[in-house]
Design an enzyme around this catalytic site. Structure first.
Site, PDB file in Angstrom:
ATOM      1  N   HIS A 134       0.819  -1.223   0.000  1.00  0.00           N
ATOM      2  CA  HIS A 134       0.000   0.000   0.000  1.00  0.00           C
ATOM      3  C   HIS A 134       0.849   1.268   0.000  1.00  0.00           C
ATOM      4  CE1 HIS A 134      -3.713  -2.125   0.414  1.00  0.00           C
ATOM      5  NE2 HIS A 134      -3.444  -2.588   1.621  1.00  0.00           N
ATOM      6  N   ASP A 171      -2.641 -10.318  -2.758  1.00  0.00           N
ATOM      7  CA  ASP A 171      -3.217  -9.847  -1.490  1.00  0.00           C
ATOM      8  C   ASP A 171      -4.688  -9.473  -1.735  1.00  0.00           C
ATOM      9  OD1 ASP A 171      -2.036  -8.448   1.331  1.00  0.00           O
ATOM     10  OD2 ASP A 171      -3.886  -7.555   0.557  1.00  0.00           O
ATOM     11  N   HIS A 173      -6.273  -7.063  -0.748  1.00  0.00           N
ATOM     12  CA  HIS A 173      -6.404  -5.618  -0.955  1.00  0.00           C
ATOM     13  C   HIS A 173      -5.667  -5.205  -2.224  1.00  0.00           C
ATOM     14  CE1 HIS A 173      -6.775  -6.288   3.459  1.00  0.00           C
ATOM     15  NE2 HIS A 173      -7.777  -5.438   3.311  1.00  0.00           N
ATOM     16  N   ASP A 259      -4.346 -12.912   2.829  1.00  0.00           N
ATOM     17  CA  ASP A 259      -5.619 -12.470   3.404  1.00  0.00           C
ATOM     18  C   ASP A 259      -6.796 -12.680   2.447  1.00  0.00           C
ATOM     19  OD1 ASP A 259      -4.537 -10.534   1.768  1.00  0.00           O
ATOM     20  OD2 ASP A 259      -4.608  -8.913   3.249  1.00  0.00           O
TER      21      ASP A 259
HETATM   22 ZN    ZN Z   1      -4.071  -7.138   2.441  1.00  0.00          ZN
END
Ligand code: ZN
Length: 363
Positions: A134, A171, A173, A259
Site C-alpha cells: 500500500h 493480497d 487488498h 488475506d
Molecule cells: Zn491485504
C-alpha cells in the site's frame, strides 16, 4: 538449487499500533506478529525450514529506499522512530526504533531478489513485516511503511541486468502503492487481484491500465466478495498468465498477501491452501517459460493466525518442490464449499480485466 527464505525476529517486534476507535477502548490493529511467527514456526516444525536456504536480512540504505520513495517520507519515518514511535500515515504506525525494522524488511526483499538473480537460490520467499504494497512514493498507509517489493524491483532495474519485471499481487487488498510507484515506468507490469471495494479506496478498478491508453502496463482484477478457488484460477488463466506471456518478464515478483483466505479478519474471499498452491505452480511455470524460473515472493497481509501458517507452508512446499507430511486441517472443509465454483458475476468481473490483456506490450 534450494528455495531461499527470509525472516528476522525483529519483524515480530514491529509495533503496528492500535485502531483509533472513538467510543470503545483501543484495540490492536489486525496486523499482529502472530500469523507471521506461526507461519515461520510451522516451516520449522514440519522440517521444511531445514531444507531452505536462509537469506541475508540487512538494513536497506537511504539510497535504496529513495529509489522508490520521496525523501520526505524517509525523514518522517526516521524522525518518528527516534521520537519514540507514532503514526506515519493512515493505519500506518511504527514504534520506538521502528526505523530499523522497516529498513530490515526492505533490505530482506532486496537480498531475496539478489539471491535469485545471482543464481544462489532457485526462487525465494521473503516473510516480511511490516508489509509494503500500500505504500506509495510519498505516503505510508494500511500497515505498510515502505514498499519492500517496489524497493527491491527498483534495485534490480537500477543495478542488475533486468529490464522487464512483472509484479503479481494476490493480497486481498488492491496493490495501490505498487501500482502508483510504477505507473509511469513501462519496465514494470503491475497486476493486482483483489476484493472489489476494500482498502485502499479509491482505485483498483479494471480500467486503470496505465498512462498510455494504447498500452496496458497495469492490470486490476477487482473480484466480488466471496470469490473462491475457481474464480481466482480463472483470473489467472484468463488475465494473469496471458499478460505475463505477452510481457515476457525477466523477473516475476509476487506481493504475497495471504488475506484472501476463507478465515481472514479483513477480507471476504474464500481461498484455501490448495488455491495458493495452484497459483504458485502457475507462476512458477510462467517464470520457467520466461526467466529461468526467477520468482520472488514478498509477504504482505494475512491476518488469520490459524490458517496463514498452512497457506504459507503450501506455497513454500510448492516453491521448494517438497511435500511435508503436514495436512492442512482446514482444507477439506473449505475446499468442498459450493462457493468455490466460478459464478457468472465473478466471471464478468474477470472479463472486464481480460479485455485489456491484448494491449500488454510485448518485448
Ligand atoms: Zn491485504
Amino acid at each position: 538449487m534450494k528455495t531461499g527464505f527470509s525472516w528476522h525476529e525483529l519483524f515480530a517486534w514491529h509495533d503496528a499500533g492500535t485502531y483509533p476507535l472513538p467510543y470503545v477502548e483501543p484495540a490492536a490493529v489486525a496486523d499482529s506478529a502472530d500469523a507471521k511467527r506461526r507461519f515461520r514456526n510451522l516451516l520449522d516444525v514440519s522440517g521444511l525450514l531445514a531444507q531452505l536456504q536462509p537469506l541475508v536480512v540487512r538494513e536497506a540504505s537511504d539510497a535504496e529506499i529513495l529509489r522508490a520513495h520521496a525523501p520526505e517520507l524517509l525523514e518522517k519515518i526516521v524522525a518518528t522512530s527516534r521520537a519514540g514511535g507514532g503514526s506515519i500515515g493512515r493505519y500506518a504506525h511504527i514504534g520506538a526504533g521502528g526505523e530499523r525494522i522497516v529498513r530490515l524488511a526492505a533490505g530482506a526483499a532486496i537480498e531475496a531478489v539478489d539471491a535469485v538473480l545471482s543464481g544462489q537460490v532457485r526462487n525465494a520467499y521473503a516473510l516480511l513485516r511490516p508489509c509494503g504494497h500500500h505504500a506509495t512514493r510519498d505516503a505510508s498507509m494500511g500497515f505498510c511503511i515502505v514498499n519492500n517489493l517496489a524497493i527491491a524491483a527498483c534495485h534490480a532495474l537500477d543495478t542488475r541486468d533486468v529490464a522487464r519485471i512483472a509484479v503479481v499481487d494476490w493480497d486481498v487488498h488492491h496493490g495501490n502503492g505498487t501500482q502508483s510507484i510504477f505507473w509511469n515506468d513501462p519496465r514494470v507490469l503491475t497486476i493486482s487481484l483483489h476484493q472489489d471495494g476494500l482498502f485502499a479506496l479509491p482505485g483498483g478498478q479494471s480500467d486503470e491500465t496505465g498512462p498510455d491508453p494504447r498500452r496496458t502496463t497495469n492490470l486490476n482484477v477487482p473480484l466480488p466478495a466471496g470469490s473462491g478457488h475457481d474464480a481466482y484460477l480463472s483470473a489467472f488463466d484468463r488475465v494473469v498468465l496471458p499478460a505475463l506471456d505477452r510481457f515476457a518478464p525477466q523477473l516475476i515478483l509476487v506481493a504475497s498477501g495471504l488475506d484472501a483466505s476463507s478465515h481472514d479478519a479483513l477480507g471476504r474471499m474464500n481461498l484455501h491452501s490448495d488455491s495458493y498452491r495452484a497459483m504458485t505452480t502457475r507462476l512458477m511455470d510462467a517464470a520457467q517459460r520466461h526467466c529461468d524460473g526467477r520468482l520472488v515472493l514478498c509477504h504482505e497481509g494475512g491476518y488469520s493466525a490459524t490458517l496463514v501458517p498452512f497457506i504459507g507452508l503450501a506455497i513454500i512446499e510448492t516453491l521448494a518442490g517438497v511435500r511435508t507430511e503436514v495436512v492442512d486441517p482446514f482444507l477439506a472443509n473449505v475446499a468442498k464449499q459450493s462457493s468455490q465454483q466460478l459464478f457468472a458475476h465473478q466471471s464478468e468481473a474477470i472479463e472486464r480485466a481480460q479485455q485489456h490483456v491484448a494491449k500488454v506490450p510485448t518485448p
